[in-house]
Design an enzyme around this catalytic site. Structure first.
Site, short mmCIF file in Angstrom:
data_model
loop_
_atom_site.label_atom_id
_atom_site.label_comp_id
_atom_site.label_asym_id
_atom_site.label_seq_id
_atom_site.Cartn_x
_atom_site.Cartn_y
_atom_site.Cartn_z
N SER A 41 5.59 7.35 -1.62
CA SER A 41 5.49 7.86 -2.98
C SER A 41 6.76 8.59 -3.39
CB SER A 41 4.32 8.82 -3.13
OG SER A 41 4.34 9.37 -4.44
N LYS B 162 -2.42 6.87 0.48
CA LYS B 162 -1.50 6.67 -0.66
C LYS B 162 -2.30 6.30 -1.92
CE LYS B 162 2.27 5.90 -3.10
NZ LYS B 162 2.20 4.80 -3.99
N HIS C 205 -3.80 9.41 -3.21
CA HIS C 205 -2.69 10.15 -3.83
C HIS C 205 -2.48 9.66 -5.27
CE1 HIS C 205 1.49 10.04 -5.18
NE2 HIS C 205 1.68 11.18 -4.56
N ASN C 206 -2.42 8.35 -5.43
CA ASN C 206 -2.20 7.81 -6.78
C ASN C 206 -3.36 8.12 -7.70
OD1 ASN C 206 0.01 6.70 -5.46
ND2 ASN C 206 -0.08 4.81 -6.63
N GLU D 101 -2.97 11.52 -8.81
CA GLU D 101 -1.86 11.50 -9.79
C GLU D 101 -2.40 11.11 -11.19
OE1 GLU D 101 1.51 9.08 -8.39
OE2 GLU D 101 1.50 8.10 -10.33
#
Ligand SMILES: NC(=O)c1ccc[n+]([C@@H]2O[C@H](COP(=O)([O-])OP(=O)(O)OC[C@H]3O[C@@H](n4cnc5c(N)ncnc54)[C@H](OP(=O)(O)O)[C@@H]3O)[C@@H](O)[C@H]2O)c1
Length: 482
Positions: free
Chosen positions: A129, A183, A186-187, A190
């Protein structure tokens, strides 16, 4: 021939930046390969300082790598990744390492890892990222794969990762698809964070009439406090930007239809399967979908709503502070939900994920880097078995300070007819979580009525069913309620 300790396949923006980052670190010699030679040629012409070892064929690429060969793939996720894996498997040997640094769906990574392992080659799915800039200067890296691969890969990834408070933003997340799973979450976080910030901006703009430039200053100020984060920082930059052509704030000339590349949807779909309510993330995904329905929005634009002046905060400064607190509280919920999904994924797929370490590697390099990630690390360090992040003492305190303002802001938004789906659903989740009794009891009653789905009682063990179409007496049921 073999001179490089690491190779990169796929030299579009992410791959070439990552290759340059690798080359700039002491001890690394980087082999590069791209399906289309022109891209490789451009990279080596533009960056002679990197000392790249270019390869025209995949065989040449393999020959230029010292053993165990280690290659990071940065190509278009999906078919592109599968094609490159097949090519590498054909020229690599047992013990070599293939790293997929693209945005792969974690279930694809699980599948690929199992298939590549059969050949004796290690396969590591690594979430990376930080976008283009992170790839060049130091991303946050979330590798999965075997412990054996991590032995070789760890020092290389540590050399290129962002550094936060003296620690590289990379850790071995877990086996096979664990890195890409984290990940993905995480996105998702976000998405939620961006939506919450966008709602805060909209509420302040429509509530106080401040200009984008004035709101930019507010965000810049917020960025000095507990909300300090990359996303708040870039929000101030975007709001400050003036369109050269029209002289208007850029945000006013950008079409208000948000796109996406799919990782938010994956997060929500996966969490639904795992039974984890990631409502903040889901609302963010839905808000982007809604924004991108111009025909429906045009048709609905005359639907009744409150009058324009229905909402005028008596004290604009107090309102803005309320929005800040609502943003902070909602953000804590988004992270809390994201970590719930990580816990559930780890359990489902057998990963030993250290939650505090995940918060640590998100402190630098990545899009959701934020000051308060330190608080998350501390919360899990204090209590590794924490059942919900929001119940950690530090966050309880945040909620105590924010909850009244949060409620007021959500109520104001509803009165004013300003959509604040992520603010309001985060608050509803919070209230649902802390409720002594939920109307789920009634839902169980309804389910038992029409489908004999049975229920449990608060006052005794067992599973029960009411004979709704009979004499409405209760019977004990075989099996468990479902
Ligand atoms: N852009 C970002 O901010 C960002 C951030 C994080 C992660 N990522 C992920 O990083 C990866 C790379 O992203 P990107 O934006 O640099 O590039 P991209 O536009 O996603 O992909 C272009 C690259 O893929 C190669 N490629 C596509 N199909 C191929 C095939 N069948 N066989 C071999 N090579 C193939 C292309 O080679 P040719 O030159 O021959 O066409 C080119 O090198 C993606 O998985 C992306 O999701 C991107």
């Amino acid at each position: 021939m073999a001179q490089a300790n690491i190779g990169v396949v796929g030299l579009a923006v992410m791959g070439s930046n990552l290759a340059r980052n690798l080359a700039s670190r002491e001890g690394n010699t980087v082999a590069v390969y791209n399906r289309t030679w022109a891209r490789t040629e451009t990279l080596i012409d533009e960056h002679p300082e990197a000392g790249f070892i270019p390869a025209k064929t995949i065989q040449e690429f393999a020959d230029s790598l010292a053993k165990p060969r280690t290659a990071i793939i940065m190509v278009q996720a999906g078919k592109g990744t599968d094609a490159v894996i097949d090519e590498l498997v054909a020229v690599f040997e047992p013990g070599d390492i293939i790293v997929d640094g693209g945005n792969a769906l974690f279930t694809d990574t699980i599948r690929r890892e199992a298939a590549v392992r059969e050949t004796g080659i290690n396969f590591v799915g690594a979430g990376i990222s930080g976008g283009e800039e992170g790839a060049l200067n130091g991303p946050s890296i979330m590798p999965g794969g075997s412990a054996e691969a991590w032995q070789t890969l760890g020092p290389i990834l540590k050399s290129i990762a962002a550094v936060a408070e003296g620690e590289p933003c990379v850790t071995h997340v877990g086996t096979d698809g664990a890195g890409h799973f984290v990940k993905m979450i995480h996105n998702g976080i976000e998405y939620a964070d961006m939506q919450l910030i966008a709602e805060a901006y909209d509420l302040i703009r429509r509530g106080t009439g401040k200009s984008p430039a004035e709101i930019a200053d507010i965000f810049a100020e917020w960025n000095k406090g507990e909300l300090e984060s990359y996303l708040i920082e870039i929000t101030a930059e975007v709001l400050k930007q003036v369109d050269a052509e029209t002289g208007k704030p850029l945000v006013d000339v950008i079409l208000d239809q948000a796109g996406s590349k799919g990782t938010g949807v994956w997060t929500v779909q996966t969490s639904l399967d795992l039974g984890i309510p990631v409502s903040g993330i889901a609302e963010a995904v839905f808000a982007r979908s809604l924004s991108s329905k111009p025909a429906q929005r045009a048709a609905a634009s005359s639907l009744p709503g409150p009058s324009e002046d229905a909402f005028k905060p008596a004290d604009p400064e107090a309102f803005i502070e309320g929005v800040r607190l609502a943003l902070y509280a909602s953000k804590v919920i988004a992270y809390s939900q994201g970590f719930d999904a990580i816990v559930a994924g780890a359990e489902q797929y057998g990963w030993d994920i250290k939650k505090g370490d995940i918060a640590k590697i998100w402190r630098g390099g990545c899009i959701i880097r934020a000051r308060f990630l330190n608080r998350i690390t501390e919360a899990y360090a204090e209590n590794p078995g924490l059942v919900a992040l929001v119940t950690a003492p530090f966050f309880v305190d945040v909620m105590a300070k924010a909850q009244t303002a949060w409620r007021n802001v959500v109520a104001d938004a509803a009165h004013a007819g300003i959509p604040a789906p992520a603010f309001s659903s985060s608050l509803a989740y919070y209230d649902g979580l802390r409720a002594d009794r939920l109307p789920a009891a009634l839902v169980q009653g309804q389910r038992d009525f029409f489908g004999a789905h049975t229920y449990k009682r608060v006052d005794k063990e067992g599973t029960f069913h009411t004979l709704w179409s009979g004499d409405r007496s209760e019977i004990e049921s075989e099996g468990s309620s479902h």
